[in-house]
Design a protein around this motif. Structure first.
Motif, mmCIF file in Angstrom:
data_model
loop_
_atom_site.group_PDB
_atom_site.id
_atom_site.type_symbol
_atom_site.label_atom_id
_atom_site.label_comp_id
_atom_site.label_asym_id
_atom_site.label_seq_id
_atom_site.Cartn_x
_atom_site.Cartn_y
_atom_site.Cartn_z
ATOM 1 N N TRP A 3 9.539 -36.916 64.552
ATOM 2 C CA TRP A 3 8.240 -37.530 64.294
ATOM 3 C C TRP A 3 7.768 -38.431 65.437
ATOM 4 C CZ3 TRP A 3 10.436 -39.277 58.962
ATOM 5 C CH2 TRP A 3 10.508 -38.172 58.106
ATOM 6 N N THR A 4 8.708 -39.081 66.129
ATOM 7 C CA THR A 4 8.318 -40.058 67.157
ATOM 8 C C THR A 4 8.310 -39.473 68.553
ATOM 9 O OG1 THR A 4 10.604 -40.814 67.411
ATOM 10 C CG2 THR A 4 9.239 -41.974 65.795
ATOM 11 N N GLY A 5 8.951 -38.304 68.748
ATOM 12 C CA GLY A 5 8.956 -37.698 70.069
ATOM 13 C C GLY A 5 9.959 -38.331 71.010
ATOM 14 N N ARG A 6 10.911 -39.075 70.480
ATOM 15 C CA ARG A 6 11.941 -39.667 71.327
ATOM 16 C C ARG A 6 13.277 -39.620 70.598
ATOM 17 N NH1 ARG A 6 12.257 -45.580 72.744
ATOM 18 N NH2 ARG A 6 14.379 -44.835 73.021
ATOM 19 N N ILE A 7 14.349 -39.794 71.337
ATOM 20 C CA ILE A 7 15.696 -39.692 70.767
ATOM 21 C C ILE A 7 16.049 -40.983 70.038
ATOM 22 C CG2 ILE A 7 18.143 -39.379 71.298
ATOM 23 C CD1 ILE A 7 17.107 -37.943 73.903
ATOM 24 N N TRP A 8 16.537 -40.825 68.791
ATOM 25 C CA TRP A 8 17.016 -41.966 68.006
ATOM 26 C C TRP A 8 18.496 -41.787 67.699
ATOM 27 C CZ3 TRP A 8 14.473 -46.327 65.932
ATOM 28 C CH2 TRP A 8 13.120 -46.421 66.235
ATOM 29 N N GLN A 9 19.206 -42.894 67.734
ATOM 30 C CA GLN A 9 20.616 -42.895 67.346
ATOM 31 C C GLN A 9 20.785 -43.786 66.120
ATOM 32 O OE1 GLN A 9 23.328 -43.806 70.515
ATOM 33 N NE2 GLN A 9 22.262 -42.501 71.989
ATOM 34 N N ILE A 10 21.432 -43.246 65.088
ATOM 35 C CA ILE A 10 21.663 -43.988 63.849
ATOM 36 C C ILE A 10 23.166 -44.236 63.715
ATOM 37 C CG2 ILE A 10 21.232 -44.106 61.368
ATOM 38 C CD1 ILE A 10 18.692 -43.822 63.081
ATOM 39 N N HIS A 11 23.554 -45.510 63.668
ATOM 40 C CA HIS A 11 24.972 -45.873 63.570
ATOM 41 C C HIS A 11 25.260 -46.480 62.198
ATOM 42 C CE1 HIS A 11 25.112 -45.195 67.847
ATOM 43 N NE2 HIS A 11 24.196 -46.130 68.058
ATOM 44 N N SER A 12 26.502 -46.358 61.764
ATOM 45 C CA SER A 12 26.954 -46.984 60.516
ATOM 46 C C SER A 12 27.837 -48.177 60.826
ATOM 47 C CB SER A 12 27.727 -45.992 59.642
ATOM 48 O OG SER A 12 26.865 -45.017 59.122
ATOM 49 N N SER A 13 27.751 -49.191 59.982
ATOM 50 C CA SER A 13 28.566 -50.395 60.149
ATOM 51 C C SER A 13 28.996 -50.901 58.774
ATOM 52 C CB SER A 13 27.762 -51.476 60.874
ATOM 53 O OG SER A 13 28.422 -52.721 60.842
ATOM 54 N N THR A 14 30.108 -51.624 58.738
ATOM 55 C CA THR A 14 30.581 -52.217 57.480
ATOM 56 C C THR A 14 30.105 -53.660 57.320
ATOM 57 O OG1 THR A 14 32.646 -52.869 58.581
ATOM 58 C CG2 THR A 14 32.638 -50.761 57.403
#
Length: 561
Positions: free
Chosen positions: A485-496
């Motif tokens: 949707w945004t036309g750019r690379i996104w990184q989604i990380h998980s954290s505790t």
């Protein structure tokens, strides 16, 4: 008597006759040696461990040692030549009474022991009762033994052996000295089998020894029995293929090949390889048992890379294992192992083994369906690169048609790629979540709004506490859609981390603050005083009101009964 009748199986032929011959039990030998040499013997011992590690053998060695007539008092080793030692070895010693608790479980059998306790030894110094598989005794039998076990005559020793120590009553354990005999390490067992092979003039491959050791699972007796079985083969040399055929194992090389195909996600090729193993006669349960072992081996190599240099592991497995483990993350290997383990458990009660096996393989392959975050990044990078020729053509056209603006174009052309890529900026996490609502991803929007906690946010990278999310592909799906949707690379990380809050929690907190402020509004105070049981549930702005309606600044309230 013929040579065939004289033959003695290897497990009996090479049964230890001295403490120093015990394989892989150095600590046990050291403690017992000190106790015997210093005459500090307990009245009862209990030996525990898996089958074939030397429990009964150790019990007999203790009996031989303490009753040996010619034993040097400074040495725990029995002489092996006196009448006591010889009769113990041949199971004819009247002072050493060996009982199998599996077939003598009742209280009457124990009463017979108690009756014999009062009689003095005939040859040696002690009357010794060896009870094998003692956990098989009945509750009443254990109770009958307790008093004698706690205070036996000075000339009596009890030695118990068991594979299931948890089934022995605590009242019995507390009256015994306990020794745990450990599984034999692969290296030690391999060396022992090679030594026996040389003594027996057996020509055997190291890979074949490795397969026997793996099947023996730490048991010396099992290892010797399998070696004994292998040399009955008509082949002159014992190789790995002999052992595979003998044990009905799935060919390990084909198992590695099947795992590799599964990792690649090729369902048809995986089904064909699985059928090939089945057609070769491999048992279905054995195939998945081997798959479990291989995946566990890949995890071991991933954690301890020096395992690939272990000469006691077949060379093919080391090389192939190192190659496959390098392609997978620990997390993926762990998930695959869990799927296999669950499937293996299901197979134990399945009546359609072959079909069930196919479905387990497809479960694993489905796990890899869809691109990983790394693949998505590569794909987006490729799309950006593919747009570059179009930008250059546009630049050339502008230079040709508007030569007067060349200088101005050069000064501003840095902004052109951004305009062509059409990157949409995301202001904050709330804006980020709203995009899922606007693009009709209702389920993901709900999870992002209610179930995740924001840890950190910057454009292109978000860190979330996703402990409430059970979907393993959640981060990957979110990253894929927002990047699209945004036309750019996104990184989604998980954290505790629990420092952040969900948007739902934030809105509740903010609304409570607004309600507290609203309570001080003159009109609201008046209403609340007039209706004491009323409470403000929420504050909502009223849109599109008529001129004759209430002022827009006046709050909307709901009355709680």
């Amino acid at each position: 008597m013929t040579e065939e009748k004289k033959y003695k199986v290897l497990a009996r032929k090479y049964r230890p006759q001295k403490f120093e011959d015990l394989v892989g039990q150095e600590l046990l030998v050291k403690i017992l040696s000190n106790a015997i040499n210093n005459d500090r013997l307990a009245h009862a011992y209990i030996l525990t461990g898996v089958r074939g590690v030397g429990k009964t053998t150790t019990a007999r060695l203790i009996a031989m040692s303490i009753n040996c007539i010619n034993r040097d008092k400074k040495n725990c080793e029995p002489c092996g030549n006196c009448d006591s030692c010889k009769s113990t070895t041949s199971d004819s010693n009247l002072d050493v009474i060996e009982i199998d608790a599996a077939s003598n479980t009742g209280v009457d059998d124990i009463r017979e022991i108690i009756e014999n306790v009062k009689y003095k030894p005939v040859i040696g110094d002690y009357k010794i009762f060896i009870i094998d598989e003692v956990h098989m005794l009945s509750k009443s039998a254990f109770n009958a033994l307790l008093k004698t076990l706690e205070e036996p005559p000075e000339h009596v020793k009890f030695i118990f052996a068991t594979t299931e120590i948890k089934k022995v009553p605590i009242t019995v354990l507390s009256r015994c000295q306990r020794f745990d005999l450990h599984r034999i390490e692969n290296k030690i067992l391999s060396d022992h089998l090679l030594k026996i092979s040389k003594l027996e003039n057996i020509d055997i491959d190291l890979d074949a020894i490795s397969l026997i050791v793996r099947s023996a699972d730490g048991s010396v007796r099992d290892g010797l029995s399998l070696l004994d079985q292998a040399i009955t083969s008509p082949n002159e040399k014992v190789d790995s293929q002999t052992i595979i055929s003998m044990l009905g194992l799935a060919d390990r090389e084909k198992i590695f090949n099947l795992i590799e195909i599964i990792f690649e996600g090729d369902a048809i090729a995986a089904m064909n390889k699985y059928k090939e193993l089945y057609d070769l006669g491999a048992d279905i349960s054995m195939i998945f048992d081997e798959l479990l072992n291989v995946v566990h081996f890949l995890v071991q190599i991933k954690i301890a890379s020096d395992l690939k240099d272990d000469i006691y592991i077949p060379e093919f497995e080391r090389n192939k294992g190192a190659e496959l483990s390098s392609k997978m993350t620990l997390n993926n290997l762990n998930i695959i192992w869990q799927i296999l383990f669950k499937g293996y458990q299901e197979l134990q009660n399945s009546s359609h083994l072959y079909q069930h096996g196919e479905m387990i393989i497809l479960r694993i392959i489905y796990l890899h369906d869809g691109p990983s975050p790394e693949d998505l990044i590569k794909k987006l990078d490729k799309e950006v690169v593919e747009k570059e020729p179009l930008k250059k053509n546009l630049e050339l056209q502008n230079e040709t048609n508007e030569s007067s603006k060349v200088l101005n174009f050069k000064e501003n052309k840095k902004e052109l790629p951004k305009e062509n890529v059409d990157i949409k900026h995301v202001q904050d996490f709330r804006h980020f979540v709203d995009m899922f609502f606007k693009n009709r991803e209702g389920l993901l929007h709900t999870k992002l709004y209610n179930d995740v906690k924001l840890v950190s946010f910057k454009e292109g990278e978000v860190t979330l506490n996703t402990s409430k999310i059970n979907d393993t592909a959640f981060n990957r799906t979110v990253a894929k859609l927002i990047s699209k949707w945004t036309g750019r690379i996104w990184q989604i990380h998980s954290s505790t981390s629990n420092l952040g809050k969900s948007l739902h929690d934030e809105d509740i907190i903010n609304q409570q603050k607004e309600i507290e402020i609203m309570k001080n509004h003159p009109e609201v105070k008046k209403i609340l005083n007039e209706f004491p049981e009323s409470k403000i549930h929420a504050i909502t702005e009223l849109g599109e009101i008529n001129d004759d309606e209430t002022d827009i600044n006046q709050p909307k309230m709901k009355k709680e009964k």
